[in-house]
Design a protein around this motif. Structure first.
Motif, mmCIF file in Angstrom:
data_model
loop_
_atom_site.group_PDB
_atom_site.id
_atom_site.type_symbol
_atom_site.label_atom_id
_atom_site.label_comp_id
_atom_site.label_asym_id
_atom_site.label_seq_id
_atom_site.Cartn_x
_atom_site.Cartn_y
_atom_site.Cartn_z
ATOM 1 N N PHE A 86 2.311 3.733 -28.159
ATOM 2 C CA PHE A 86 3.202 3.173 -27.612
ATOM 3 C C PHE A 86 3.832 3.716 -26.371
ATOM 4 N N SER A 87 4.026 2.874 -25.432
ATOM 5 C CA SER A 87 4.694 3.254 -23.986
ATOM 6 C C SER A 87 4.931 1.939 -23.289
ATOM 7 N N VAL A 88 6.030 1.702 -22.439
ATOM 8 C CA VAL A 88 6.468 0.888 -21.588
ATOM 9 C C VAL A 88 6.786 1.319 -20.172
ATOM 10 N N HIS A 89 6.216 0.467 -19.147
ATOM 11 C CA HIS A 89 6.517 0.867 -17.827
ATOM 12 C C HIS A 89 7.635 -0.268 -17.234
ATOM 13 N N VAL A 90 8.769 0.280 -16.712
ATOM 14 C CA VAL A 90 9.782 -0.671 -16.252
ATOM 15 C C VAL A 90 9.884 -0.416 -14.714
ATOM 16 N N ARG A 91 9.647 -1.411 -13.890
ATOM 17 C CA ARG A 91 10.042 -1.089 -12.474
ATOM 18 C C ARG A 91 10.910 -2.010 -11.917
ATOM 19 N N CYS B 8 6.996 8.432 -24.071
ATOM 20 C CA CYS B 8 5.746 9.019 -23.390
ATOM 21 C C CYS B 8 4.537 9.101 -24.397
ATOM 22 N N SER B 9 3.776 8.154 -24.287
ATOM 23 C CA SER B 9 2.530 8.120 -25.351
ATOM 24 C C SER B 9 1.592 9.213 -24.936
ATOM 25 N N PRO B 10 0.887 10.018 -26.070
ATOM 26 C CA PRO B 10 -0.021 10.686 -25.919
ATOM 27 C C PRO B 10 -1.183 10.185 -25.085
ATOM 28 N N GLY C 157 3.134 12.753 -24.938
ATOM 29 C CA GLY C 157 2.885 12.651 -23.760
ATOM 30 C C GLY C 157 3.316 13.238 -22.343
ATOM 31 N N LEU C 158 4.606 13.784 -22.807
ATOM 32 C CA LEU C 158 5.485 14.453 -21.884
ATOM 33 C C LEU C 158 4.665 15.862 -21.443
#
Length: 272
Positions: free
Chosen positions: A37-42, A54-56, A85-86
């Motif tokens: 799980f991860s979501v990018h918000v611009r 921060c997903s693996p 993922g960090l």
């Protein structure tokens, strides 16, 4: 606000490594993926972006989606599929502000912010900023609020992100028993990302069964930690979401249900 679903799967993702079940096979045949799980918000007004969890699979997600590296990140809880993922911050960022809740978890004796800081104390490019749940703060020109949800035994948070004319609500990992104040904050989103790990029928095979049954006896919680599909959809109705995508889904969905609406797959993009 532009929202890209980088990772829509659970802790093992779909396809799952080494698995040849019908659902994983169908995902490969369709060429679709549900990574962790991860979501990018611009924020299109400032051209800044915030990463939720921060997903693996961070490296793969940013190589396969046309999105910019984030200007900041937010961590909902310390399970590995949301934070590991960090490690990609090494040599990728000169500085990455990371936001997380500052309230102490009675199970671990530290807050999510402290837990992340301890785990990544070797990364001088990552700076941790603790924030109080229910108190909104600004990141990337967006208003961000952490809201407590129910993901025992650890504390976990949903996220509300608002711009001048749009609202995104993310339930985070949770069962159906989200506190009333958090439900009120999550309500009326333009887009709701609700975790729905499995269909309710899967509760019969879990040692803990299900919980939070509706009037028809359908469990809205799978075991103790996660919402069922039926629970997530009931929550979406309650919150009056304009659009709902089901995320954090497992490969345990039967193949004939695993790709039905509104279950999300990686790469989906929404402009709010």
């Amino acid at each position: 606000m532009e929202v890209t679903l980088l990772g829509t799967g659970d802790t093992t993702g779909t396809p799952t490594v080494g698995c040849d079940c019908e659902t994983c096979t169908a995902a490969r045949e369709r060429g679709v993926e549900r990574s962790r799980f991860s979501v990018h918000v611009r924020n299109e007004r400032t051209d800044e972006s915030l990463l939720i969890d921060c997903s693996p699979d961070f490296r793969h997600q940013f190589l396969t989606n046309d999105v910019a590296l984030p200007d900041a990140a937010l961590i909902t809880h310390i399970h590995f599929d949301h934070v590991d993922g960090l490690g990609n911050a090494f040599r990728v960022f000169s500085d990455l502000p990371v936001y997380a809740a500052n309230e102490t978890d009675p199970k671990t004796g530290e807050s999510v912010a402290e837990g992340v800081a301890d785990r990544y104390d070797y990364l001088d490019r990552v700076t941790l900023h603790g924030r109080t749940p229910f108190e909104s703060f600004e990141v990337c020109g967006l208003s961000v609020t952490l809201v407590p949800v129910e993901h025992p035994p650890l504390v976990c948070y949903g996220v509300v992100i608002e711009s001048a004319d749009a609202k995104l609500s993310v339930t985070g990992d949770t069962n159906f028993g989200i506190p009333a104040e958090s439900r009120a904050r999550l309500a009326d989103p333009d887009l709701l990302l609700a975790e729905a790990i499995v269909p309710a029928s899967m509760c019969e095979g879990h040692p803990a069964g299900g919980d939070h049954y509706d009037e028809s006896g359908i469990p809205r919680t799978f075991a103790t930690k996660h919402m069922t599909r039926e629970g997530a959809l009931a929550l979406a109705d309650e919150l009056d979401a304009s659009e709902t995508r089901l995320v954090h889904t497992a490969h345990f969905y039967p193949a004939d249900e695993a790709f039905e609406e509104p279950l999300a797959v990686d790469g989906e993009r929404y402009v709010l």
